[in-house]
Design a protein around this motif. Structure first.
Motif, short mmCIF file in Angstrom:
data_model
loop_
_atom_site.label_atom_id
_atom_site.label_comp_id
_atom_site.label_asym_id
_atom_site.label_seq_id
_atom_site.Cartn_x
_atom_site.Cartn_y
_atom_site.Cartn_z
N ARG A 20 11.11 -39.56 -20.59
CA ARG A 20 12.31 -40.39 -20.70
C ARG A 20 12.92 -40.23 -22.10
O ARG A 20 14.12 -40.02 -22.23
CB ARG A 20 11.98 -41.86 -20.43
N VAL A 21 12.09 -40.29 -23.12
CA VAL A 21 12.59 -40.18 -24.50
C VAL A 21 13.13 -38.78 -24.75
O VAL A 21 14.24 -38.60 -25.27
CB VAL A 21 11.48 -40.54 -25.52
N PHE A 22 12.35 -37.77 -24.39
CA PHE A 22 12.76 -36.38 -24.63
C PHE A 22 14.02 -36.03 -23.85
O PHE A 22 14.99 -35.51 -24.41
CB PHE A 22 11.60 -35.45 -24.25
N SER A 23 14.04 -36.33 -22.58
CA SER A 23 15.18 -35.94 -21.74
C SER A 23 16.47 -36.67 -22.13
O SER A 23 17.56 -36.17 -21.87
CB SER A 23 14.86 -36.16 -20.26
N SER A 24 16.33 -37.84 -22.77
CA SER A 24 17.54 -38.58 -23.18
C SER A 24 18.34 -37.83 -24.24
O SER A 24 19.51 -38.13 -24.45
CB SER A 24 17.15 -39.97 -23.70
N ARG A 25 17.74 -36.86 -24.89
CA ARG A 25 18.43 -36.09 -25.94
C ARG A 25 19.17 -34.88 -25.39
O ARG A 25 19.86 -34.18 -26.13
CB ARG A 25 17.44 -35.63 -27.01
N PHE A 26 19.01 -34.59 -24.12
CA PHE A 26 19.68 -33.44 -23.51
C PHE A 26 21.04 -33.84 -22.97
O PHE A 26 21.22 -34.96 -22.50
CB PHE A 26 18.83 -32.86 -22.36
N GLU A 27 21.95 -32.89 -23.04
CA GLU A 27 23.25 -33.07 -22.42
C GLU A 27 23.48 -31.91 -21.46
O GLU A 27 22.97 -30.81 -21.66
CB GLU A 27 24.37 -33.11 -23.47
N GLN A 28 24.24 -32.20 -20.42
CA GLN A 28 24.55 -31.14 -19.46
C GLN A 28 25.83 -30.44 -19.89
O GLN A 28 26.78 -31.08 -20.34
CB GLN A 28 24.75 -31.74 -18.07
N LYS A 29 25.83 -29.13 -19.76
CA LYS A 29 27.02 -28.34 -20.07
C LYS A 29 27.19 -27.33 -18.94
O LYS A 29 26.25 -26.61 -18.58
CB LYS A 29 26.83 -27.62 -21.41
#
Length: 189
Positions: A20-29
């Motif tokens: 949850r913490v790690f994936s929250s830093r990703f953005e979709q492009k």
């Protein structure tokens, strides 16, 4: 993002909270086909996971001849590592060959995650090892194998790539002309 989560769970034992913490830093492009992901002279700022699509990385010489140095396909982490880790401009171009969906994390966010979550440091190491192994195997193949053997290796590792990538890019990747690759394909079919 589910594909990346599945991939990571196969590699490491990541807890739901760490995910949850790690994936929250990703953005979709999302990139349309035939779009630059990165141009030579730009600095790579993202480590990305290819959720869908296909990218090609290449060098361009002074006469505008292109040499394909790699591909990134669905289910792989990717970036121009030499630029990403040194924070210097890239020598490579990266372009999409099909519509491509990336989940990407900025360099600064990744550094923070490395400090904050030990599992992310392991994920980063495994992603880097995967890329280095692929590049090392390719380098060794140029020193020890024929063009036909390099083509067959590529076919055995990622057969669907051969249906998705134009012949001229495959030929460049294995170090032959498109005509020579056509002859190789005829010989082995």
């Amino acid at each position: 993002m589910e594909l990346m989560h599945q991939y990571l769970r196969k590699q490491v034992d990541i807890s739901d909270e760490d995910w949850r913490v790690f994936s929250s830093r990703f953005e979709q492009k999302i990139y349309p086909a035939k779009t630059f992901y990165l141009k030579a002279g730009e600095t790579e700022n993202y480590l990305s996971f290819v959720d869908r699509g296909l990218l090609r990385f290449y060098l361009e010489d002074t006469e505008c001849n292109e040499t394909t140095i790699g591909f990134s396909i669905q289910g792989w982490f990717m970036c121009v590592f030499s630029s990403f880790y040194t924070r210097r401009p890239s020598f490579y171009y990266g372009e999409t060959l099909a519509e491509t969906v990336l989940w990407r994390i900025h360099y600064d966010d990744l550094q923070e995650m490395y400090s904050r979550l030990s599992i992310v440091e392991r994920i980063g190491r495994l992603a880097t090892e995967q890329m280095l192994l692929w590049k090392s195997e390719r380098e060794l193949s140029f020193l020890t194998k024929s063009a036909e053997e390099r083509y067959l290796d590529l076919f055995n590792k990622v057969p669907h790539l051969l249906q998705q990538v134009p012949l001229k890019y495959l030929a460049s990747y294995i170090g032959v002309t498109p005509q020579a690759l056509s002859r190789i394909r005829k010989r082995i079919s």
